[in-house]
Design a protein around this motif. Structure first.
Motif, PDB file in Angstrom:
ATOM      1  N   ALA A 128      44.245   5.536  63.253  1.00  0.00           N
ATOM      2  CA  ALA A 128      44.858   6.625  62.490  1.00  0.00           C
ATOM      3  C   ALA A 128      46.303   6.293  62.150  1.00  0.00           C
ATOM      4  O   ALA A 128      46.784   6.586  61.043  1.00  0.00           O
ATOM      5  N   ALA A 129      47.010   5.682  63.099  1.00  0.00           N
ATOM      6  CA  ALA A 129      48.389   5.267  62.832  1.00  0.00           C
ATOM      7  C   ALA A 129      48.440   4.245  61.707  1.00  0.00           C
ATOM      8  O   ALA A 129      49.357   4.256  60.871  1.00  0.00           O
ATOM      9  N   TYR A 130      47.452   3.381  61.659  1.00  0.00           N
ATOM     10  CA  TYR A 130      47.439   2.355  60.617  1.00  0.00           C
ATOM     11  C   TYR A 130      47.053   2.884  59.246  1.00  0.00           C
ATOM     12  O   TYR A 130      47.337   2.255  58.233  1.00  0.00           O
ATOM     13  N   VAL A 131      46.417   4.039  59.186  1.00  0.00           N
ATOM     14  CA  VAL A 131      46.191   4.659  57.874  1.00  0.00           C
ATOM     15  C   VAL A 131      47.537   4.934  57.209  1.00  0.00           C
ATOM     16  O   VAL A 131      47.709   4.729  56.003  1.00  0.00           O
ATOM     17  N   LEU A 132      48.497   5.392  57.994  1.00  0.00           N
ATOM     18  CA  LEU A 132      49.842   5.613  57.462  1.00  0.00           C
ATOM     19  C   LEU A 132      50.457   4.291  57.019  1.00  0.00           C
ATOM     20  O   LEU A 132      51.063   4.200  55.939  1.00  0.00           O
ATOM     21  N   GLU A 133      50.311   3.254  57.834  1.00  0.00           N
ATOM     22  CA  GLU A 133      50.830   1.927  57.483  1.00  0.00           C
ATOM     23  C   GLU A 133      50.225   1.421  56.181  1.00  0.00           C
ATOM     24  O   GLU A 133      50.934   1.006  55.254  1.00  0.00           O
ATOM     25  N   TRP A 134      48.897   1.441  56.104  1.00  0.00           N
ATOM     26  CA  TRP A 134      48.235   0.910  54.899  1.00  0.00           C
ATOM     27  C   TRP A 134      48.618   1.721  53.661  1.00  0.00           C
ATOM     28  O   TRP A 134      48.849   1.153  52.587  1.00  0.00           O
ATOM     29  N   THR A 135      48.646   3.041  53.802  1.00  0.00           N
ATOM     30  CA  THR A 135      48.907   3.892  52.634  1.00  0.00           C
ATOM     31  C   THR A 135      50.328   3.711  52.125  1.00  0.00           C
ATOM     32  O   THR A 135      50.556   3.620  50.907  1.00  0.00           O
ATOM     33  N   LEU A 136      51.296   3.643  53.030  1.00  0.00           N
ATOM     34  CA  LEU A 136      52.671   3.399  52.606  1.00  0.00           C
ATOM     35  C   LEU A 136      52.793   2.043  51.917  1.00  0.00           C
ATOM     36  O   LEU A 136      53.452   1.915  50.874  1.00  0.00           O
ATOM     37  N   HIS A 137      52.148   1.023  52.474  1.00  0.00           N
ATOM     38  CA  HIS A 137      52.234  -0.299  51.858  1.00  0.00           C
ATOM     39  C   HIS A 137      51.447  -0.375  50.549  1.00  0.00           C
ATOM     40  O   HIS A 137      51.798  -1.163  49.665  1.00  0.00           O
ATOM     41  N   HIS A 138      50.420   0.438  50.411  1.00  0.00           N
ATOM     42  CA  HIS A 138      49.734   0.507  49.118  1.00  0.00           C
ATOM     43  C   HIS A 138      50.680   1.087  48.070  1.00  0.00           C
ATOM     44  O   HIS A 138      50.754   0.596  46.934  1.00  0.00           O
ATOM     45  N   LEU A 139      51.432   2.116  48.464  1.00  0.00           N
ATOM     46  CA  LEU A 139      52.439   2.668  47.548  1.00  0.00           C
ATOM     47  C   LEU A 139      53.528   1.636  47.262  1.00  0.00           C
ATOM     48  O   LEU A 139      54.031   1.550  46.130  1.00  0.00           O
ATOM     49  N   ASP A 140      53.909   0.845  48.260  1.00  0.00           N
ATOM     50  CA  ASP A 140      54.878  -0.236  48.041  1.00  0.00           C
ATOM     51  C   ASP A 140      54.336  -1.253  47.034  1.00  0.00           C
ATOM     52  O   ASP A 140      55.072  -1.765  46.185  1.00  0.00           O
ATOM     53  N   LEU A 141      53.053  -1.565  47.164  1.00  0.00           N
ATOM     54  CA  LEU A 141      52.434  -2.564  46.289  1.00  0.00           C
ATOM     55  C   LEU A 141      52.496  -2.147  44.828  1.00  0.00           C
ATOM     56  O   LEU A 141      52.795  -2.951  43.951  1.00  0.00           O
ATOM     57  N   VAL A 142      52.218  -0.887  44.561  1.00  0.00           N
ATOM     58  CA  VAL A 142      52.118  -0.421  43.170  1.00  0.00           C
ATOM     59  C   VAL A 142      53.423   0.165  42.655  1.00  0.00           C
ATOM     60  O   VAL A 142      53.464   0.677  41.526  1.00  0.00           O
ATOM     61  N   ALA A 143      54.499   0.082  43.439  1.00  0.00           N
ATOM     62  CA  ALA A 143      55.767   0.722  43.049  1.00  0.00           C
ATOM     63  C   ALA A 143      56.241   0.284  41.670  1.00  0.00           C
ATOM     64  O   ALA A 143      56.791   1.097  40.908  1.00  0.00           O
ATOM     65  N   HIS A 144      56.047  -0.977  41.335  1.00  0.00           N
ATOM     66  CA  HIS A 144      56.466  -1.494  40.024  1.00  0.00           C
ATOM     67  C   HIS A 144      55.281  -2.065  39.252  1.00  0.00           C
ATOM     68  O   HIS A 144      55.469  -2.854  38.308  1.00  0.00           O
ATOM     69  N   LEU A 145      54.090  -1.651  39.642  1.00  0.00           N
ATOM     70  CA  LEU A 145      52.860  -2.111  38.981  1.00  0.00           C
ATOM     71  C   LEU A 145      51.997  -0.890  38.660  1.00  0.00           C
ATOM     72  O   LEU A 145      50.970  -0.651  39.290  1.00  0.00           O
ATOM     73  N   PRO A 146      52.392  -0.092  37.686  1.00  0.00           N
ATOM     74  CA  PRO A 146      51.706   1.176  37.421  1.00  0.00           C
ATOM     75  C   PRO A 146      50.245   1.026  37.014  1.00  0.00           C
ATOM     76  O   PRO A 146      49.478   1.997  37.121  1.00  0.00           O
ATOM     77  N   ALA A 147      49.838  -0.160  36.548  1.00  0.00           N
ATOM     78  CA  ALA A 147      48.454  -0.344  36.132  1.00  0.00           C
ATOM     79  C   ALA A 147      47.517  -0.623  37.311  1.00  0.00           C
ATOM     80  O   ALA A 147      46.293  -0.585  37.160  1.00  0.00           O
ATOM     81  N   VAL A 148      48.090  -0.906  38.479  1.00  0.00           N
ATOM     82  CA  VAL A 148      47.282  -1.218  39.657  1.00  0.00           C
ATOM     83  C   VAL A 148      46.900   0.087  40.359  1.00  0.00           C
ATOM     84  O   VAL A 148      47.761   0.942  40.575  1.00  0.00           O
ATOM     85  N   PRO A 149      45.628   0.261  40.729  1.00  0.00           N
ATOM     86  CA  PRO A 149      45.201   1.509  41.386  1.00  0.00           C
ATOM     87  C   PRO A 149      45.940   1.745  42.697  1.00  0.00           C
ATOM     88  O   PRO A 149      46.160   0.818  43.474  1.00  0.00           O
ATOM     89  N   GLY A 150      46.319   2.994  42.915  1.00  0.00           N
ATOM     90  CA  GLY A 150      47.019   3.365  44.142  1.00  0.00           C
ATOM     91  C   GLY A 150      46.060   3.847  45.209  1.00  0.00           C
ATOM     92  O   GLY A 150      44.840   3.719  45.077  1.00  0.00           O
ATOM     93  N   PRO A 151      46.595   4.408  46.294  1.00  0.00           N
ATOM     94  CA  PRO A 151      45.745   4.873  47.393  1.00  0.00           C
ATOM     95  C   PRO A 151      44.840   6.037  46.973  1.00  0.00           C
ATOM     96  O   PRO A 151      45.161   6.802  46.058  1.00  0.00           O
ATOM     97  N   ALA A 152      43.731   6.172  47.670  1.00  0.00           N
ATOM     98  CA  ALA A 152      42.802   7.276  47.427  1.00  0.00           C
ATOM     99  C   ALA A 152      43.417   8.590  47.909  1.00  0.00           C
ATOM    100  O   ALA A 152      44.235   8.594  48.830  1.00  0.00           O
ATOM    101  N   PRO A 153      43.020   9.719  47.314  1.00  0.00           N
ATOM    102  CA  PRO A 153      43.563  11.016  47.731  1.00  0.00           C
ATOM    103  C   PRO A 153      43.396  11.294  49.223  1.00  0.00           C
ATOM    104  O   PRO A 153      44.306  11.835  49.857  1.00  0.00           O
ATOM    105  N   GLU A 154      42.235  10.911  49.800  1.00  0.00           N
ATOM    106  CA  GLU A 154      42.042  11.191  51.227  1.00  0.00           C
ATOM    107  C   GLU A 154      42.964  10.354  52.102  1.00  0.00           C
ATOM    108  O   GLU A 154      43.392  10.797  53.170  1.00  0.00           O
TER     109      GLU A 154
END
Length: 218
Positions: free
Chosen positions: A136-162
């Motif tokens: 569960a702690a790593y869900v936060l890690e992965w989701t934040l880093h997914h947002l980091d990944l797409v921060a300057h790449l708007p065409a790349v899909p971001g994290p799922a709503p859940e």
């Protein structure tokens, strides 16, 4: 467990879909390019593998929120380990070698998580917690880093709503308070961790709940 698997699979899929040029773009992590962030994900996957086979002994017991320590300052990219990441990433040379390694180690981490007993207790960073809380702690890690990944790449899909909702809920537990209801989950995660700057309206709503930000996770 399902949210962990979804958030990790989505993040790895987003990396797999990157163009070669994307790896040289900035990420949402201070001082890191996208290739540096992907290299960090390889190390994260290794940490998951290591932790899942490290039984807890006498470490301090925590839950998913207690896994996270809070720091006083946003990372500047000059921490010794943080500064090492760009050198490691550059050593891969071609992006496809980096993505191959992430797919290899990342797939193994995902399988290990799916096979692990959620109630088993594991140790990491001098703390003991159940596998379920660790993932569960790593869900936060992965989701934040997914947002980091797409921060300057708007065409790349971001994290799922859940994934966003689960990450927000845990961040609120870490903070000990809820973000304003007017905040989207993405707003809460970006502004809450210092990755984004609130608008005047968002800042006013934040003042009403008296949250001390940013929440710098370590």
């Amino acid at each position: 467990m399902d949210t962990f698997s979804r958030s990790w699979a989505d993040l790895r899929a987003a990396v797999a879909g990157l163009a070669v040029a994307d790896f040289a773009r900035p990420s949402g992590c201070a001082g890191w390019l996208v290739r540096d962030l992907v290299c960090h994900l390889v190390i994260d996957a290794q940490d998951v593998l290591i932790t899942l086979v490290t039984p807890a002994a006498a470490e301090r017991a925590v839950d998913a929120a207690g896994y996270w320590d809070l720091s006083d300052a946003l990372p500047a990219g000059d921490d010794p380990l943080d500064a090492l990441i760009p050198r490691l990433a550059a050593a891969y040379g071609e992006p496809h070698l980096l993505t191959f390694h992430l797919d290899d180690v990342g797939s193994a981490a995902g399988r290990a998580a799916a096979l692990a007993d959620p109630a088993a207790r594991v140790a990491t960073q001098d703390k003991a917690l159940t596998v379920a809380d660790y993932l569960a702690a790593y869900v936060l890690e992965w989701t934040l880093h997914h947002l980091d990944l797409v921060a300057h790449l708007p065409a790349v899909p971001g994290p799922a709503p859940e994934s966003l909702a689960a990450a927000r809920a845990l961040l609120e537990r870490v903070a000990g308070a809820a973000f304003p209801a007017s905040y989207t989950d993405t707003d809460a995660l970006l502004i809450g961790t210092g990755r984004g700057t609130p608008t005047a309206e968002q800042a006013a709503a934040l003042d009403a709940v008296a949250l001390k930000l940013p929440l710098v996770l370590g």
